[in-house]
Write an enzyme that holds these catalytic residues in place. Sequence first.
Site, PDB file in Angstrom:
ATOM      1  N   HIS A 161       0.863  -1.172   0.000  1.00 27.84           N
ATOM      2  CA  HIS A 161       0.000   0.000   0.000  1.00 27.84           C
ATOM      3  C   HIS A 161       0.904   1.227   0.000  1.00 27.84           C
ATOM      4  O   HIS A 161       1.995   1.217   0.557  1.00 27.84           O
ATOM      5  CB  HIS A 161      -0.865  -0.031   1.267  1.00 27.84           C
ATOM      6  CG  HIS A 161      -1.956   0.990   1.318  1.00 27.84           C
ATOM      7  ND1 HIS A 161      -1.702   2.322   1.565  1.00 27.84           N
ATOM      8  CD2 HIS A 161      -3.294   0.875   1.186  1.00 27.84           C
ATOM      9  CE1 HIS A 161      -2.852   2.982   1.581  1.00 27.84           C
ATOM     10  NE2 HIS A 161      -3.841   2.138   1.347  1.00 27.84           N
ATOM     11  N   LYS A 209     -10.884  -0.555  10.019  1.00 27.34           N
ATOM     12  CA  LYS A 209     -10.918  -1.811   9.256  1.00 27.34           C
ATOM     13  C   LYS A 209     -11.278  -3.006  10.147  1.00 27.34           C
ATOM     14  O   LYS A 209     -11.410  -4.120   9.660  1.00 27.34           O
ATOM     15  CB  LYS A 209      -9.567  -2.059   8.581  1.00 27.34           C
ATOM     16  CG  LYS A 209      -9.202  -1.015   7.531  1.00 27.34           C
ATOM     17  CD  LYS A 209      -7.883  -1.335   6.865  1.00 27.34           C
ATOM     18  CE  LYS A 209      -7.420  -0.221   5.936  1.00 27.34           C
ATOM     19  NZ  LYS A 209      -8.328   0.000   4.799  1.00 27.34           N
ATOM     20  N   CYS A 251      -4.640   2.098  -3.782  1.00 33.41           N
ATOM     21  CA  CYS A 251      -3.405   2.660  -3.207  1.00 33.41           C
ATOM     22  C   CYS A 251      -2.243   1.679  -3.340  1.00 33.41           C
ATOM     23  O   CYS A 251      -1.409   1.552  -2.441  1.00 33.41           O
ATOM     24  CB  CYS A 251      -3.602   3.049  -1.745  1.00 33.41           C
ATOM     25  SG  CYS A 251      -4.810   4.367  -1.495  1.00 33.41           S
ATOM     26  N   ASP A 303       2.966  -4.186   8.367  1.00 30.12           N
ATOM     27  CA  ASP A 303       1.683  -3.547   8.105  1.00 30.12           C
ATOM     28  C   ASP A 303       0.594  -4.602   8.342  1.00 30.12           C
ATOM     29  O   ASP A 303       0.398  -5.505   7.528  1.00 30.12           O
ATOM     30  CB  ASP A 303       1.639  -3.030   6.668  1.00 30.12           C
ATOM     31  CG  ASP A 303       0.290  -2.435   6.288  1.00 30.12           C
ATOM     32  OD1 ASP A 303      -0.650  -2.481   7.116  1.00 30.12           O
ATOM     33  OD2 ASP A 303       0.157  -1.940   5.157  1.00 30.12           O
ATOM     34  N   GLN A 308      -4.551  -5.362   7.136  1.00 28.88           N
ATOM     35  CA  GLN A 308      -5.438  -6.358   6.551  1.00 28.88           C
ATOM     36  C   GLN A 308      -5.338  -7.707   7.251  1.00 28.88           C
ATOM     37  O   GLN A 308      -5.998  -8.668   6.829  1.00 28.88           O
ATOM     38  CB  GLN A 308      -5.138  -6.517   5.053  1.00 28.88           C
ATOM     39  CG  GLN A 308      -5.372  -5.269   4.228  1.00 28.88           C
ATOM     40  CD  GLN A 308      -6.845  -4.878   4.116  1.00 28.88           C
ATOM     41  OE1 GLN A 308      -7.733  -5.683   4.381  1.00 28.88           O
ATOM     42  NE2 GLN A 308      -7.104  -3.637   3.740  1.00 28.88           N
TER      43      GLN A 308
END
Length: 432
Positions: A145, A248, A388, A222, A225
């Site tokens: 991203h 999220k 993104c 990261d 997700q």
Amino acid sequence: MSIGTASPPAFSDEEVQRLRADFPILQTQVNGHPLVYLDSGATSQRPLAVIDAERAFTTTLNSAAHRGAHTLAAEATLAFEDARTALAEFIGADEDEVVWTSNATEAINLVAYAFSNASIGRGGAESARLRLGPGDEIVTTEMEHHANLIPWQELAARTGATLRVIPLDDDGALRMDAAAELIGPRTRLVAFTHVSNVLGVVNPVEQLIAAAHAVGALVLLDACQSAPHVALDVHALDVDFAVLSGHKMLGPTGIGALYGRRELLEIMPPFLTGGSMITTVTTTEAEYLPPPQRFEAGTQRVSQAVALAEAVRYLQGVGMPRIAAHEAELGARLVDGLSALDGVRVLGAGIDLPRVGLASFDVAGIHSHDVGQFLDDAGIAVRVGHHCAQPLHRRLGVTASTRASTYLYNTADEVDAVIDGVARCIDFFRRA
């Protein structure tokens, strides 16, 4: 992390319907059709418990945390810190290793600017481990991203360090052979996504972490997700930093977090400075509080943190392993159903790795915006564009894709609805 190991059964239809009853927005209609919400990869919906938790704080405890001696302020401070403890337990961290931020993007920038400030001498001798200069290297990947790419581009520009990028193979998987060559003695930081927001695959994080630590490099994960969808334990994974966003994972917007190893947070110069992060201030210098407060300048996102803690409790009550199992089934159904349609290419479909309930696809001859609009007319909400992640799309030979992303409240019927919608979209545009 439980993906890839034996998992409990996915939710039954009855269990999913009970969960759906907790989410008021799922009862609405869009364009005259029942809402089919398949955009949780961008922003998830919130259960009543989360909505009520923020409202209860606002109506009964609203006050400045860490900034007052009166009863209301003390209770607000307690609620704020209880929220930190809840999130720390959820991700397998200690409470003083969790820093509140506005979102994951801010959290990544916090780390990048801490390295940058250390590189110009801020933080003194203790921060030497974070200093970068010519000859040093930062490693990220081609699937990131933009939030986990641009901050490192800027850090390299400020310090003279070199940014190296792990490439992808033709299916979109990380080339681990190239990773082994790129991560070397000059590497100071390796930053990569746990789960791709485009491909939905769970990356081989253990291998990347081991390769980075073998050469003395730090690791930033990261987890935007992954934290909402699979059991996450940052201590067990042995990462140095991790970031996530509340919106999220059933929480509100405007709240995210940085996990950092305690010993690293203690040597990091702050990114944002001002009130609430200091001990002593004169007109010429200041002394800073220990972490995590050192990185929480100004009035904090107290009601949002309280709501995110309630979201965490909701997820824990449902059970992360069962959520992962449910989404793995939905993700496989998405990939198989979309791949069977003539002219549809599911990005990353050929990658032999575990995946979450997310699929991005390209329809030959039809722009993703047209696909998204066609689906929206039927009440089906998906994401369109480059998500993104322009370098990843460019590597796979497309400029944009349509993304359907599921969560614990989605059903197999909704997955079938988007597959049928895409089939009808193809037929419509071919006849046109």
